[in-house]
Design a protein around this motif. Structure first.
Motif, PDB file in Angstrom:
ATOM      1  N   ILE A  22      57.453  20.125  26.716  1.00  0.00           N
ATOM      2  CA  ILE A  22      56.278  19.890  26.348  1.00  0.00           C
ATOM      3  C   ILE A  22      55.714  21.074  26.903  1.00  0.00           C
ATOM      4  CG2 ILE A  22      55.105  19.077  28.501  1.00  0.00           C
ATOM      5  CD1 ILE A  22      54.255  17.874  25.288  1.00  0.00           C
ATOM      6  N   THR A  23      55.853  22.346  27.821  1.00  0.00           N
ATOM      7  CA  THR A  23      54.918  22.725  28.369  1.00  0.00           C
ATOM      8  C   THR A  23      55.797  24.519  26.703  1.00  0.00           C
ATOM      9  OG1 THR A  23      54.932  22.504  30.659  1.00  0.00           O
ATOM     10  CG2 THR A  23      54.154  24.941  29.691  1.00  0.00           C
ATOM     11  N   ALA A  24      56.354  24.544  26.435  1.00  0.00           N
ATOM     12  CA  ALA A  24      56.997  25.573  25.432  1.00  0.00           C
ATOM     13  C   ALA A  24      56.657  25.027  23.878  1.00  0.00           C
ATOM     14  CB  ALA A  24      58.596  25.504  25.202  1.00  0.00           C
ATOM     15  N   PHE A  25      56.359  23.713  23.767  1.00  0.00           N
ATOM     16  CA  PHE A  25      55.888  23.083  22.480  1.00  0.00           C
ATOM     17  C   PHE A  25      54.327  23.621  22.797  1.00  0.00           C
ATOM     18  CE2 PHE A  25      53.750  20.141  19.810  1.00  0.00           C
ATOM     19  CZ  PHE A  25      54.549  20.374  19.357  1.00  0.00           C
ATOM     20  N   LYS A  26      53.484  22.975  23.384  1.00  0.00           N
ATOM     21  CA  LYS A  26      52.618  23.732  23.666  1.00  0.00           C
ATOM     22  C   LYS A  26      52.079  25.329  23.263  1.00  0.00           C
ATOM     23  CE  LYS A  26      49.806  20.148  26.145  1.00  0.00           C
ATOM     24  NZ  LYS A  26      49.331  19.253  27.542  1.00  0.00           N
ATOM     25  N   ASN A  27      53.221  26.010  23.696  1.00  0.00           N
ATOM     26  CA  ASN A  27      52.784  27.688  23.291  1.00  0.00           C
ATOM     27  C   ASN A  27      53.448  27.564  22.256  1.00  0.00           C
ATOM     28  OD1 ASN A  27      51.894  28.178  26.603  1.00  0.00           O
ATOM     29  ND2 ASN A  27      54.049  28.164  26.950  1.00  0.00           N
ATOM     30  N   GLU A  28      53.483  27.079  21.731  1.00  0.00           N
ATOM     31  CA  GLU A  28      53.879  27.498  20.131  1.00  0.00           C
ATOM     32  C   GLU A  28      52.847  26.736  19.252  1.00  0.00           C
ATOM     33  OE1 GLU A  28      57.695  26.685  19.797  1.00  0.00           O
ATOM     34  OE2 GLU A  28      58.952  28.441  21.056  1.00  0.00           O
ATOM     35  N   HIS A  29      52.261  25.378  19.617  1.00  0.00           N
ATOM     36  CA  HIS A  29      51.867  25.125  18.934  1.00  0.00           C
ATOM     37  C   HIS A  29      49.784  24.647  18.719  1.00  0.00           C
ATOM     38  CE1 HIS A  29      55.515  23.453  17.677  1.00  0.00           C
ATOM     39  NE2 HIS A  29      54.921  23.158  16.898  1.00  0.00           N
ATOM     40  N   VAL A  30      49.519  24.634  18.431  1.00  0.00           N
ATOM     41  CA  VAL A  30      47.611  24.473  18.423  1.00  0.00           C
ATOM     42  C   VAL A  30      47.341  23.169  17.667  1.00  0.00           C
ATOM     43  CG1 VAL A  30      45.521  25.356  17.347  1.00  0.00           C
ATOM     44  CG2 VAL A  30      47.190  26.966  17.783  1.00  0.00           C
ATOM     45  N   ALA A  31      46.172  22.906  18.747  1.00  0.00           N
ATOM     46  CA  ALA A  31      45.818  21.251  18.959  1.00  0.00           C
ATOM     47  C   ALA A  31      44.924  21.506  17.367  1.00  0.00           C
ATOM     48  CB  ALA A  31      45.911  20.182  19.400  1.00  0.00           C
ATOM     49  N   PHE A  32      44.843  20.388  16.502  1.00  0.00           N
ATOM     50  CA  PHE A  32      43.629  20.024  15.709  1.00  0.00           C
ATOM     51  C   PHE A  32      43.197  18.348  15.551  1.00  0.00           C
ATOM     52  CE2 PHE A  32      44.941  23.872  13.939  1.00  0.00           C
ATOM     53  CZ  PHE A  32      43.555  25.454  13.930  1.00  0.00           C
ATOM     54  N   SER A  33      41.956  17.989  15.568  1.00  0.00           N
ATOM     55  CA  SER A  33      42.101  16.216  16.014  1.00  0.00           C
ATOM     56  C   SER A  33      40.813  16.093  14.581  1.00  0.00           C
ATOM     57  CB  SER A  33      41.338  15.981  16.830  1.00  0.00           C
ATOM     58  OG  SER A  33      39.951  16.720  17.221  1.00  0.00           O
ATOM     59  N   GLY A  34      41.234  14.919  13.389  1.00  0.00           N
ATOM     60  CA  GLY A  34      40.884  15.038  13.176  1.00  0.00           C
ATOM     61  C   GLY A  34      40.970  13.372  12.239  1.00  0.00           C
ATOM     62  N   ALA A  35      40.837  13.050  10.672  1.00  0.00           N
ATOM     63  CA  ALA A  35      41.016  12.109   9.721  1.00  0.00           C
ATOM     64  C   ALA A  35      42.075  12.826   9.060  1.00  0.00           C
ATOM     65  CB  ALA A  35      39.663  11.465   9.713  1.00  0.00           C
TER      66      ALA A  35
END
Length: 105
Positions: A22-35
């Motif tokens: 999960i740590t490596a995943f979060k370093n390589e991705h950005v989160a966006f929330s919405g519909a």
């Protein structure tokens, strides 16, 4: 994460562990929330509306291939009882996306 796969020789379930850092995943991705919604004319893209029931809102267009993970969030319900399915969309860093704002006067 764990998954259960039915073995081909019998009907026994075999537990399979998927290696996921999960740590490596979060370093390589950005989160966006919405519909999340379908793009009006391009099947390879998705539209994410940040606040679907707000008068002034923002939306994003992403390529479907750039999505690393989709997490379900609690639904958003407006005063008329209509609900929107909210998600947390993890997009690979460095990918191109379009951000637009809608403002009603």
């Amino acid at each position: 994460m764990s998954y259960f796969i039915i073995a081909a020789q019998g009907t026994e379930l075999v537990k399979y562990h998927l290696a996921f850092n999960i740590t490596a995943f979060k370093n390589e991705h950005v989160a966006f929330s919405g519909a999340l919604g379908k793009h009006p004319y391009d099947t390879n893209k998705v539209v994410l509306i940040a606040e679907p029931y707000a008068k002034n809102t923002q939306y994003y267009e992403f390529n479907s291939a750039d999505i690393g993970l989709i997490e379900k969030l609690p639904n958003l319900i407006n005063s008329h009882g209509e609900d929107a399915v909210m998600v947390l969309l993890w997009i690979k860093k460095g990918c191109v996306a379009i951000s637009s704002s809608v403002i009603f006067v």
